[in-house]
Design a protein around this motif. Structure first.
Motif, PDB file in Angstrom:
ATOM      1  N   LEU A 114      13.802 -18.452  26.245  1.00 38.82           N
ATOM      2  CA  LEU A 114      13.451 -17.032  26.161  1.00 38.82           C
ATOM      3  C   LEU A 114      13.703 -16.470  24.762  1.00 38.82           C
ATOM      4  CD1 LEU A 114      14.846 -15.542  29.504  1.00 38.82           C
ATOM      5  CD2 LEU A 114      12.461 -15.827  28.866  1.00 38.82           C
ATOM      6  N   PRO A 115      12.794 -15.637  24.263  1.00 42.31           N
ATOM      7  CA  PRO A 115      13.084 -14.934  22.995  1.00 42.31           C
ATOM      8  C   PRO A 115      14.262 -13.989  23.215  1.00 42.31           C
ATOM      9  CG  PRO A 115      11.077 -14.101  23.998  1.00 42.31           C
ATOM     10  CD  PRO A 115      11.500 -15.265  24.827  1.00 42.31           C
ATOM     11  N   PRO A 116      15.115 -13.787  22.228  1.00 41.72           N
ATOM     12  CA  PRO A 116      16.388 -13.114  22.485  1.00 41.72           C
ATOM     13  C   PRO A 116      16.317 -11.615  22.714  1.00 41.72           C
ATOM     14  CG  PRO A 116      16.194 -13.673  20.164  1.00 41.72           C
ATOM     15  CD  PRO A 116      15.017 -14.273  20.847  1.00 41.72           C
ATOM     16  N   CYS A 117      15.427 -10.919  22.043  1.00 45.94           N
ATOM     17  CA  CYS A 117      15.573  -9.461  22.022  1.00 45.94           C
ATOM     18  C   CYS A 117      14.422  -8.706  22.686  1.00 45.94           C
ATOM     19  CB  CYS A 117      15.761  -8.979  20.583  1.00 45.94           C
ATOM     20  SG  CYS A 117      17.146  -9.791  19.772  1.00 45.94           S
ATOM     21  N   LEU A 118      13.596  -9.376  23.441  1.00 42.24           N
ATOM     22  CA  LEU A 118      12.473  -8.689  24.101  1.00 42.24           C
ATOM     23  C   LEU A 118      12.900  -8.135  25.444  1.00 42.24           C
ATOM     24  CD1 LEU A 118       9.362 -10.909  23.387  1.00 42.24           C
ATOM     25  CD2 LEU A 118       9.927  -8.666  22.460  1.00 42.24           C
TER      26      LEU A 118
END
Lengths: 118, 846
Positions: A114-118
């Motif tokens: 998962l991308p961290p900040c979305l």
């Protein structure tokens, strides 16, 4: 390594809580670190999961899981040499360390995808 | 009192006159009658008071639930206005969670733990009493808001800004915040003393791995209360400060954040579910082996599961907040940990099933409720795993599906085992058996009624019916489901009424119970039925998990005084203090007698609560001083005080009194209290850093308003005082008490220097506490260290006085050790505050 393990007195019931406390510290570190990283150095969403933030979280998680797994192994090893109360303490501690290690691995798995900040 | 001057009997030896011993013990431990009954500190009496009061609140909460179901039975109902409906739903949740579930389970633990571990009372009996009075008065204050039609109406979780003064301008939120904080004194009191009692007062030989499983569960629950409740206490104080004074902790415009409330609430709120579940699971793990007629399968697995649950349940709180806009990765962490907690729960379920499988279960009345629990709780657990999945959670968030899940977990996981436990221990309470016929009717009506209400509610929720709506239009497809749920709710009420009727009638018509009627294995059944005020005439050696199965004669030999501490000539209430790991006896713990101080302190705290509620602040200030004075007067009657244990003589071969050692239970109680205090402090730091990092309008000034030099001077005075105290304690360890009184006075003076300088820093900072959250948070932090410093100074001053009175010295060195812990804690928290509030902002910047 073996000498270090012996000095930890792995038959002491304090180890009932050490593994899970390490899990908790790891959890707070990863959750808090992730929040701070997203506030201070949010990566480009285009990068997906391949970001410095994910890499740092993954390294911390692997270190925590490795430490906990080592302690689980140490408790198992010590347990063979004892009977009664000390055996009970070592076996339960081993289980708790192992659970904590697996808990780190399981909870950290989304870091890989998962991308961290979305 | 007849003086008894006999040698201590060895295990198995007969004393001279058991009846005389019983009479003497009764004279020391027996409860007074009339007005003096208010002074009782005995755990059995107070445990029963907790449970009976809890059941009264349960009935109030139940009636509120019936009002809700009556309103929702048909579409377009309007017998309650939206405002009243909101009050009723909020109070239903509040009463059930805070005034029923926790206190009644604590009451059971308070009643049962000493009996199970072979002790005569809990380790801090006056604390039990204070806890009860705070619970009773706090509960009455909260409930009275309903009568005034001023009850809280923002939901049992009091989300801001709905609960803030802008949207809830009445007194409802204040009733909740002040009342619940008051009641939580009770929960924390019980938490502290249950932890210390379980660790330090088990009878001789009862090593940690031989302890009854119920004690493991209560130990975990008590520690979870100690760590889990302070975040809510902090949140409640902050929100009340915001409402009363205007300090903007949760207002975005001032630099606050309403989501901070959600974090603080759920940091408490999710562990709360497990705080309720664990003791109930302890009942299940106690009953199943008894009715299966065999030891539990996998004692170690259960201990493992308890410990895992105790920790992991603190890592789930954000799953209540999946819809507030948290990054996906953070949601995934909490989703994973929410699934993880199913593992220890599943282990317990399999252990229970394996025990039943391998035993020969007898389906007596308590077992019916256990089977009901297994069915309902497993269903609730499975929907819990569903809710841990973020996409599903989003779909059903704030619908009746969540309400249904919550009731499956809480009613299935707490109420069913509780009733099983009540039926199981009823003969111990009363000496009589319940009616199997009436009891079975009660069970089946409750079981069918519950599932009719809440199974259906899952579908209502999946069809999209939101929670907390006071009415709905026909044609939404919810009509028939709501009607069935409401009918089920009333059936459930009839079932519960039948159970209560059975319990009430059994006191008059129940068959007299034979001794140990269920053939149980644990020590509580070695008591008389009902038990005496001191539980055991003599304290046995127990080195097995099943004392009554392995030694069925134990109740008789205990009653005959053939075991330890079968002596009463000293006139003290006393019991063993044992090693927390091995159960080896280390000292004799002497306990205080009945006392008015807990009641007086609770009354003064009630005045604080009520005057804050009515915003009569001068009276609140006076009442705080009075309450502190009562509490300090209470603490005066300890150690070598004439009302405690002026004569330290013990029988030959017995260990010393705890007040003549350096490691009594008070030291452990202080440690556990500081654990709670530390949780409060960490929650505060979390709030500071959270707002600093996340809050959109947070404003950090260019330079800190605090005088770093002043704080350093204050910190040095505090550190010097703590260092000197450590030196005096080291001297006491070597039996040296020269200069002890003067040293204590000097330490106290250093404490007051710290307080004065910190106050000067605070006043000189010119904080705009109603304008910016930054300044408001700083104010709270400095007041925290001021209060701690002030109390530390007073305690040191009192120690100096006690040395002068001869209550403290080389022969009674215990109390300075306890005070030293408080000072150590103060030093650490003070420097952390300096670092977090004054140094870090200068280094990092806003």
């Amino acid at each position: 390594m073996i000498a270090t393990m012996e000095r930890l007195h792995l038959t002491h019931p304090l180890h009932f809580i050490v593994g899970l406390t390490l899990w908790s510290v790891w959890f707070v570190t990863v959750y808090g670190g992730h929040a701070v990283a997203c506030a201070v150095i949010p990566p480009d969403p285009e990068q997906g999961a391949f970001t410095l933030v994910n890499a740092m979280l993954l390294v911390v998680s692997l270190a925590a899981a490795g430490l906990l797994a080592t302690l689980a192994w140490g408790c198992c090893r010590i347990a063979k040499h004892h009977q009664g109360r000390l055996l009970f303490n070592a076996v339960v501690s081993a289980g708790l360390y192992l659970f904590s290690a697996l808990g780190v691995v399981f909870t950290a798995m989304p870091i890989v995808g998962l991308p961290p900040c979305l | 009192m007849t003086p008894i001057n006999r040698d201590v009997p060895q295990d198995g030896d007969a004393p001279e006159d058991p009846q005389r011993l019983h009479n003497d013990l009764h004279e020391i431990w027996g409860n007074p009658r009339g007005l003096k009954a208010l002074t009782i500190v005995n755990h059995s009496t107070l445990g029963l008071r907790f449970m009976v009061t809890g059941m009264v609140f349960f009935l109030i909460g139940g009636m509120l639930a019936m009002l809700v179901r009556a309103q929702l039975a048909l579409p377009g109902q309007g017998f309650m206005t939206p405002d009243i409906y909101n009050q009723v739903t909020t109070m239903h949740g509040t009463v059930m969670m805070f005034l029923f579930a926790i206190p009644v389970l604590e009451g059971l633990a308070i009643y049962m733990i000493p009996k199970m571990i072979g002790a005569r009372d809990l380790v801090c009996p006056r604390l039990t009493s204070l806890g009860y009075w705070c619970y009773l008065f706090g509960g009455i204050i909260i409930t009275f808001s309903l009568v005034l039609e001023m009850a809280p109406e923002s939901g049992w979780f009091m989300y801001t800004p709905l609960s803030s003064s802008e949207y809830s301008p009445g007194l409802g939120s204040d009733f909740w915040l002040l009342g619940i904080t008051f009641v939580e004194i009770s929960a924390l009191s019980a938490g502290v003393e249950l932890v210390v009692s379980i660790l330090r007062t088990r009878t001789q030989g009862m090593a940690l791995h031989k302890m009854p499983l119920f004690a493991w569960y209560i130990l975990a629950m008590a520690l979870m209360i100690v760590v889990g409740f302070p975040p809510l206490i902090l949140g409640s104080i902050l929100l009340e400060l915001e409402r009363a004074v205007g300090m903007p902790f949760f207002e975005v415009a001032g630099g606050g954040d309403p989501i901070l409330w959600q974090h603080l609430f759920w940091l408490f709120g999710h562990p709360e579910v497990y705080i309720i579940f664990l003791p109930a699971a302890g009942i299940v793990s106690t009953l199943i082996p008894v009715f299966a007629g065999r030891p539990i399968v996998g004692y170690g697995w259960v201990v493992f599961a308890i410990l895992v649950t105790g920790f992991i349940s603190f890592g789930l709180w954000v799953h209540h907040m999946f819809t507030v806009g948290i990054p996906q990765l953070a949601q995934a962490f909490f989703s994973a940990s929410s699934m993880l907690v199913a593992v220890p729960t599943a282990i317990q379920v399999f252990v229970w099933l394996a025990t039943l499988w391998l035993g020969k279960p007898k389906m007596k009345l308590p077992m019916l409720w256990i089977v009901g629990f297994l069915v309902i709780f497993v269903c609730g657990g499975l929907t819990g795993v569903m809710l841990a999945l973020v996409p599903f959670n989003w779909q059903v968030h704030d619908t009746h599906f969540v309400v249904a899940h919550m009731h499956y977990v809480l009613v299935g996981g707490m109420f069913f085992p509780l009733i099983a436990g009540l039926y199981y221990w009823l003969p111990l309470f009363s000496g009589r058996m319940p009616s199997e016929t009436l009891g079975k009717w009660g069970f089946w009506l409750t079981f069918i009624g519950f599932n009719t209400t809440f199974l259906i509610m899952h579908w209502t929720g999946l069809l999209g019916m939101p929670r907390r709506v006071y009415s709905y239009d026909t044609g939404m497809g919810w009509d028939v489901f709501n009607l069935i749920s409401s009918l089920g709710g009333f059936l459930l009420s009839v079932g519960i009424a039948m159970v209560l009727l059975d319990i009430a009638l059994h006191f008059r018509f129940g068959k007299p119970a034979k001794h140990n009627p269920w053939n149980a294995d644990t020590l509580e059944w070695a008591n008389t039925m009902p038990p005496s005020a001191y539980n055991f005439v003599s304290l046995p050696n127990v080195d097995t998990r099943h004392p009554l199965w392995d030694n069925p004669d134990l109740p008789h030999t205990i009653t005959e005084g053939r075991h330890g501490l079968a002596v009463a000539s000293h006139g003290r209430r006393e019991m063993w203090g044992s090693d927390p790991l091995t159960g080896k006896v280390r000292e004799i713990i002497h306990l205080p007698d009945n006392s008015w101080w807990p009641l007086f302190a609770a009354l003064a705290l009630s005045v604080v609560c009520l005057s804050l509620l009515t915003k009569f602040y001068p009276l609140a200030g006076i009442a705080v001083v009075v309450a502190v004075a009562f509490l300090l007067r209470w603490s005066w009657e300890n150690g070598a005080h004439p009302k405690a244990a002026p004569d330290a003589r013990v029988n030959p071969g017995d260990p010393p009194l705890h007040s003549r050692t350096m490691d009594g239970p008070g030291l452990w109680a202080m440690s556990v209290t500081l654990l709670a205090n530390g949780s409060f402090f960490l929650s505060y730091l979390f709030g500071w850093f959270y707002l600093w990092t996340v809050s959109p309008e947070w404003r950090m000034p260019e330079t800190s308003p605090l005088s770093l030099l002043g704080l350093i001077v204050a910190g040095l005075a505090l550190t010097a005082g703590a260092g000197l105290l450590e030196k005096l304690v080291r001297g006491l360890r070597q039996q040296q008490d020269a200069g002890l009184a003067a040293g204590m006075y000097f330490i106290s003076a250093l404490g007051f220097v710290q307080v004065a300088v910190t106050l000067w820093v605070l006043l000189g900072a010119d904080l705009a506490i109603t304008v910016t959250t930054h300044d408001a948070v700083i104010m709270v932090g400095l007041v925290y260290v001021l209060l701690h410093g002030g109390l530390g100074s007073i305690l040191a001053l009192l120690q100096g006085l006690r040395v002068g009175y001869g209550y403290v010295g080389a022969y009674a060195p215990f109390e300075p050790v306890v005070v030293a812990q408080w000072w150590r804690y103060n030093v650490v928290t003070f420097w952390v505050i300096v670092g977090a509030l004054a140094v870090l902002p200068s280094v990092i910047g806003g």
